[in-house]
Design a protein around this motif. Structure first.
Motif, PDB file in Angstrom:
ATOM      1  N   VAL B  64      28.537   9.778 -17.286  1.00  0.00           N
ATOM      2  CA  VAL B  64      27.632   8.768 -17.818  1.00  0.00           C
ATOM      3  C   VAL B  64      27.510   7.646 -16.791  1.00  0.00           C
ATOM      4  O   VAL B  64      28.506   7.018 -16.428  1.00  0.00           O
ATOM      5  CB  VAL B  64      28.153   8.215 -19.161  1.00  0.00           C
ATOM      6  CG1 VAL B  64      27.131   7.277 -19.771  1.00  0.00           C
ATOM      7  CG2 VAL B  64      28.451   9.356 -20.119  1.00  0.00           C
ATOM      8  N   CYS B  65      26.284   7.420 -16.302  1.00  0.00           N
ATOM      9  CA  CYS B  65      26.081   6.497 -15.187  1.00  0.00           C
ATOM     10  C   CYS B  65      25.289   5.267 -15.583  1.00  0.00           C
ATOM     11  O   CYS B  65      24.227   5.369 -16.205  1.00  0.00           O
ATOM     12  CB  CYS B  65      25.335   7.204 -14.054  1.00  0.00           C
ATOM     13  SG  CYS B  65      26.236   8.612 -13.400  1.00  0.00           S
ATOM     14  N   GLY B  66      25.819   4.100 -15.215  1.00  0.00           N
ATOM     15  CA  GLY B  66      25.130   2.844 -15.454  1.00  0.00           C
ATOM     16  C   GLY B  66      24.139   2.547 -14.335  1.00  0.00           C
ATOM     17  O   GLY B  66      23.989   3.322 -13.401  1.00  0.00           O
ATOM     18  N   PRO B  67      23.478   1.400 -14.413  1.00  0.00           N
ATOM     19  CA  PRO B  67      22.366   1.097 -13.511  1.00  0.00           C
ATOM     20  C   PRO B  67      22.756   0.549 -12.143  1.00  0.00           C
ATOM     21  O   PRO B  67      21.917   0.455 -11.263  1.00  0.00           O
ATOM     22  CB  PRO B  67      21.592   0.023 -14.281  1.00  0.00           C
ATOM     23  CG  PRO B  67      22.663  -0.703 -15.042  1.00  0.00           C
ATOM     24  CD  PRO B  67      23.688   0.330 -15.402  1.00  0.00           C
ATOM     25  N   GLU B  68      24.034   0.145 -12.000  1.00  0.00           N
ATOM     26  CA  GLU B  68      24.414  -0.502 -10.742  1.00  0.00           C
ATOM     27  C   GLU B  68      25.299   0.403  -9.902  1.00  0.00           C
ATOM     28  O   GLU B  68      25.275   1.618 -10.051  1.00  0.00           O
ATOM     29  CB  GLU B  68      25.138  -1.828 -11.041  1.00  0.00           C
ATOM     30  CG  GLU B  68      24.428  -2.727 -12.008  1.00  0.00           C
ATOM     31  CD  GLU B  68      23.285  -3.489 -11.364  1.00  0.00           C
ATOM     32  OE1 GLU B  68      23.167  -3.442 -10.120  1.00  0.00           O
ATOM     33  OE2 GLU B  68      22.510  -4.118 -12.092  1.00  0.00           O
ATOM     34  N   GLY B  71      27.425   3.193 -11.369  1.00  0.00           N
ATOM     35  CA  GLY B  71      26.645   4.379 -11.723  1.00  0.00           C
ATOM     36  C   GLY B  71      26.390   5.278 -10.527  1.00  0.00           C
ATOM     37  O   GLY B  71      26.468   6.501 -10.622  1.00  0.00           O
ATOM     38  N   SER B  72      26.073   4.674  -9.392  1.00  0.00           N
ATOM     39  CA  SER B  72      25.819   5.476  -8.188  1.00  0.00           C
ATOM     40  C   SER B  72      27.078   6.185  -7.735  1.00  0.00           C
ATOM     41  O   SER B  72      27.028   7.329  -7.264  1.00  0.00           O
ATOM     42  CB  SER B  72      25.303   4.585  -7.063  1.00  0.00           C
ATOM     43  OG  SER B  72      24.007   4.140  -7.379  1.00  0.00           O
ATOM     44  N   ILE B  73      28.217   5.516  -7.895  1.00  0.00           N
ATOM     45  CA  ILE B  73      29.486   6.159  -7.556  1.00  0.00           C
ATOM     46  C   ILE B  73      29.672   7.374  -8.462  1.00  0.00           C
ATOM     47  O   ILE B  73      30.121   8.440  -8.031  1.00  0.00           O
ATOM     48  CB  ILE B  73      30.660   5.163  -7.686  1.00  0.00           C
ATOM     49  CG1 ILE B  73      30.496   4.050  -6.646  1.00  0.00           C
ATOM     50  CG2 ILE B  73      32.006   5.871  -7.512  1.00  0.00           C
ATOM     51  CD1 ILE B  73      31.451   2.882  -6.810  1.00  0.00           C
ATOM     52  N   GLY B  74      29.269   7.218  -9.733  1.00  0.00           N
ATOM     53  CA  GLY B  74      29.326   8.339 -10.674  1.00  0.00           C
ATOM     54  C   GLY B  74      28.449   9.504 -10.219  1.00  0.00           C
ATOM     55  O   GLY B  74      28.836  10.667 -10.339  1.00  0.00           O
ATOM     56  N   ILE B  90      24.676  15.020 -16.191  1.00  0.00           N
ATOM     57  CA  ILE B  90      24.608  13.572 -15.994  1.00  0.00           C
ATOM     58  C   ILE B  90      23.758  12.921 -17.071  1.00  0.00           C
ATOM     59  O   ILE B  90      22.726  13.458 -17.475  1.00  0.00           O
ATOM     60  CB  ILE B  90      24.001  13.252 -14.609  1.00  0.00           C
ATOM     61  CG1 ILE B  90      24.946  13.747 -13.498  1.00  0.00           C
ATOM     62  CG2 ILE B  90      23.754  11.755 -14.437  1.00  0.00           C
ATOM     63  CD1 ILE B  90      24.366  13.657 -12.110  1.00  0.00           C
ATOM     64  N   PHE B  91      24.209  11.770 -17.546  1.00  0.00           N
ATOM     65  CA  PHE B  91      23.362  10.936 -18.391  1.00  0.00           C
ATOM     66  C   PHE B  91      23.160   9.624 -17.661  1.00  0.00           C
ATOM     67  O   PHE B  91      24.110   8.877 -17.440  1.00  0.00           O
ATOM     68  CB  PHE B  91      23.986  10.722 -19.776  1.00  0.00           C
ATOM     69  CG  PHE B  91      23.140   9.838 -20.655  1.00  0.00           C
ATOM     70  CD1 PHE B  91      23.677   8.722 -21.281  1.00  0.00           C
ATOM     71  CD2 PHE B  91      21.798  10.129 -20.846  1.00  0.00           C
ATOM     72  CE1 PHE B  91      22.881   7.905 -22.088  1.00  0.00           C
ATOM     73  CE2 PHE B  91      20.997   9.314 -21.646  1.00  0.00           C
ATOM     74  CZ  PHE B  91      21.541   8.199 -22.264  1.00  0.00           C
ATOM     75  N   TYR B  92      21.917   9.342 -17.295  1.00  0.00           N
ATOM     76  CA  TYR B  92      21.612   8.198 -16.432  1.00  0.00           C
ATOM     77  C   TYR B  92      20.367   7.514 -16.991  1.00  0.00           C
ATOM     78  O   TYR B  92      19.269   7.679 -16.466  1.00  0.00           O
ATOM     79  CB  TYR B  92      21.376   8.721 -15.012  1.00  0.00           C
ATOM     80  CG  TYR B  92      21.257   7.712 -13.902  1.00  0.00           C
ATOM     81  CD1 TYR B  92      20.528   8.039 -12.766  1.00  0.00           C
ATOM     82  CD2 TYR B  92      21.860   6.463 -13.943  1.00  0.00           C
ATOM     83  CE1 TYR B  92      20.411   7.150 -11.696  1.00  0.00           C
ATOM     84  CE2 TYR B  92      21.749   5.574 -12.885  1.00  0.00           C
ATOM     85  CZ  TYR B  92      21.026   5.917 -11.756  1.00  0.00           C
ATOM     86  OH  TYR B  92      20.915   5.057 -10.694  1.00  0.00           O
ATOM     87  N   PRO B  93      20.538   6.763 -18.085  1.00  0.00           N
ATOM     88  CA  PRO B  93      19.367   6.271 -18.803  1.00  0.00           C
ATOM     89  C   PRO B  93      18.523   5.248 -18.049  1.00  0.00           C
ATOM     90  O   PRO B  93      17.306   5.278 -18.126  1.00  0.00           O
ATOM     91  CB  PRO B  93      19.964   5.631 -20.062  1.00  0.00           C
ATOM     92  CG  PRO B  93      21.370   5.307 -19.688  1.00  0.00           C
ATOM     93  CD  PRO B  93      21.797   6.334 -18.709  1.00  0.00           C
ATOM     94  N   PRO B 114      22.028  19.179 -14.241  1.00  0.00           N
ATOM     95  CA  PRO B 114      21.125  18.752 -15.320  1.00  0.00           C
ATOM     96  C   PRO B 114      21.322  17.284 -15.692  1.00  0.00           C
ATOM     97  O   PRO B 114      22.437  16.763 -15.641  1.00  0.00           O
ATOM     98  CB  PRO B 114      21.505  19.653 -16.500  1.00  0.00           C
ATOM     99  CG  PRO B 114      22.623  20.505 -16.074  1.00  0.00           C
ATOM    100  CD  PRO B 114      23.048  20.124 -14.707  1.00  0.00           C
ATOM    101  N   PHE B 115      20.203  16.641 -16.059  1.00  0.00           N
ATOM    102  CA  PHE B 115      20.222  15.254 -16.524  1.00  0.00           C
ATOM    103  C   PHE B 115      19.801  15.237 -17.989  1.00  0.00           C
ATOM    104  O   PHE B 115      18.731  15.742 -18.341  1.00  0.00           O
ATOM    105  CB  PHE B 115      19.219  14.408 -15.723  1.00  0.00           C
ATOM    106  CG  PHE B 115      19.706  13.969 -14.373  1.00  0.00           C
ATOM    107  CD1 PHE B 115      19.922  14.890 -13.351  1.00  0.00           C
ATOM    108  CD2 PHE B 115      19.942  12.628 -14.099  1.00  0.00           C
ATOM    109  CE1 PHE B 115      20.376  14.482 -12.095  1.00  0.00           C
ATOM    110  CE2 PHE B 115      20.387  12.209 -12.842  1.00  0.00           C
ATOM    111  CZ  PHE B 115      20.608  13.138 -11.836  1.00  0.00           C
TER     112      PHE B 115
END
Lengths: 279, 237
Positions: B64-68, B71-74, B90-93, B114-115
């Protein structure tokens, strides 16, 4: 109770470059597992690893940057790490007579030189004492940054190539990061002089990707004869002429789709290792 | 693997200062650092959850990746886990608008990862589909009092999953300087570069990942980092 399939089926759109956009069907649940199962099938075909020609190597490189959107600094970091890791496997700290062992890293004017700079930095972190010779520096930010990173790690930069006997005295190993797979034609100074000195030393040479001065496909019978070759991404045809003790494969970043497209038949790296010993 | 105890932990202010120094004075590139961190994170995940230890038929996991940056590290972590033969989804909303971060998304898409388009609130679906969740939502730069949607909702969901959570750098929603009393409760924490103050007394598995920090910085901030062995880039603390 809803199962795994429903996770993908109920109102979820699962998108991937390989698959298609899906909506509310139970059958579509398979997409994610299909993506992975296709890959698993492909891997079980045991074939020998492909040795690349120069043009093919260049195409693969371009695709990695243009289509797969990798940046040079990302892949260079992984390539340099592979080189340092291979060196530490072939020449472990404890096996070398000096403590810390001293390594001369010779960096050429292109990307191969950049790989060498990253390698030097990681060798320092692994406990070696690298020194860098970087006589021709490209005027690009990336290389200036990599140089600064090394300098700030207290890695010394030599002002000139030492004589062969001085190298044998002072260093345990030389890393040849002068020319890579794009090399063609004549060797320009100061690299001609550097290569002729490297032919005289007795300490081992570890070459990054291609032994410098060799034709990328045909090799070079009276060129330098490295003890170790670290092929990056996939070996090039020149590696068929490599007679040293250690041939490692590094650069563990090849996307499965790219590997399949060029039928690279890459071996399975052990665990999370970033190098694979080919011989 | 060596087990080490640490006495010094990093504060939020120090994290920001060190990163600025790394970029400005040491001339590390941001994509370079994210690649180093994501790669080391993936290796830590394989140590905490080796392929053979996973209970489900396929080695699936949700990232689960955040916007900053976190998230990119994820994203980079997911990519390396794919190379290590795991099956990440990946979940990258909310995608970052910076091209630097967008490249990481393309790299994952082109690895056929897959996202998901949304995170189901039915927790049982997650428990059934994945062996573990990697929390790369919020990093040390976030103020936990200002967590907006969709992240607040996602954290509520994550608090209820029964499968293990692996947090990247800081458990999302926690303050960098102190543990959250009712925040998510990860089983594994992967501290990047140096552990943060909120990790003091962390009771789960704690890894230090990322072997690149110049000695000068370590000395200047008195980080007293343990020694990595051989060519390892991860230490279990």
């Amino acid at each position: 109770m809803l199962g795994v399939r429903a996770l993908f089926g109920i109102g979820l759109l699962v998108t991937s470059r390989g698959g298609s956009v899906l909506t509310h069907t139970g059958a579509c649940a398979r997409v994610a597992s299909n993506i992975y199962s296709k890959h698993r099938q492909a891997c079980t075909m045991a074939n020998t690893i492909k040795y690349l020609g120069q043009e093919e190597a260049q195409h693969i490189d371009e695709e990695l940057f243009n289509e797969y959107s990798f940046s040079v600094d990302q892949l260079m970091e992984l390539a340099g790490l592979s080189c340092a890791t291979a060196v530490s496997k072939g020449y472990p700290l404890q096996s070398l007579l000096r403590s810390p062992p001293r390594v001369l890293v010779i960096c050429g004017p292109g990307n191969n030189g950049g790989d060498g700079l990253v390698c030097a930095r990681h060798l320092k972190l692994f406990g070696y004492e690298p020194s860098v010779l970087y006589p021709k520096r490209p005027n690009k930010q990336l290389f200036q940054n990599l140089t600064t990173q090394c300098e700030k790690m207290d890695i010394s930069f030599l002002s000139e190539m030492p004589e062969a006997d001085v190298i044998d005295e002072a260093y345990n190993l030389v890393v040849d990061a002068i020319f890579g797979f794009s090399f063609k034609g004549a060797v320009r100074e100061p690299f001609g002089d550097i290569l002729s000195k490297l032919k005289k030393i007795t300490v081992p040479i570890a070459s990054v990707d291609i032994p410098s001065g060799w034709d990328v496909e045909k090799g070079c019978p009276d060129g330098i004869q490295p003890d170790m070759l670290i092929s990056l991404t996939a070996p090039k045809k020149a590696a068929n002429h490599f007679k040293g003790r250690y041939h490692f494969l590094g650069g563990r970043f090849v996307p499965p789709a790219l590997e399949q497209k060029y039928q690279l038949n890459l071996p399975q790296y052990p665990g999370t290792d970033c190098v694979y010993q080919l011989n | 693997m060596q087990f080490v105890s640490l006495s010094v932990f990093y504060s939020k202010a120090e994290v920001a200062t060190v990163e600025t120094e790394l970029l400005r004075d040491y001339r590390f590139g941001q994509q370079q650092l994210i690649e180093i961190w994501g790669h080391a994170c993936a290796i830590a995940v394989t140590k905490a959850f080796p392929l053979s230890s996973l209970s489900k038929k396929q080695p699936t996991l949700l990232v689960v990746c955040g916007p900053e940056q976190n998230g990119s590290i994820g994203l980079v972590c997911a990519r390396h886990l794919r190379i290590f033969e795991y099956e990440p989804t990946i979940f990258y909303p909310k995608r970052s608008s910076q091209s630097l971060h967008q490249d990481f998304t393309v790299q994952c898409e082109k690895m056929d990862i897959p996202f998901l388009s949304y995170l189901p609130t039915e927790v049982q679906l997650l428990n059934d589909a994945y062996n573990l969740v990697i929390d790369a939502i919020l990093g040390p730069e976030t103020d936990p009092k200002e967590v907006k949607e969709p992240y607040a909702g996602m954290l509520v969901t994550l608090k209820q999953v029964k499968i293990p959570i692996v947090s990247v750098d800081v458990p999302s929603g926690w303050d960098v300087d102190e543990p959250a009393k009712d925040g998510i409760n990860p089983e594994v924490l992967i501290s990047l570069t140096a552990p943060k103050k909120c990790a003091t007394g962390f009771s789960g598995k704690h890894f230090l990942a990322g072997r690149f920090l110049p000695y000068d910085i370590q000395k200047k901030y008195e980080l007293n980092l343990p020694e990595f062995s051989g060519t390892e880039c991860v230490i279990e603390l």
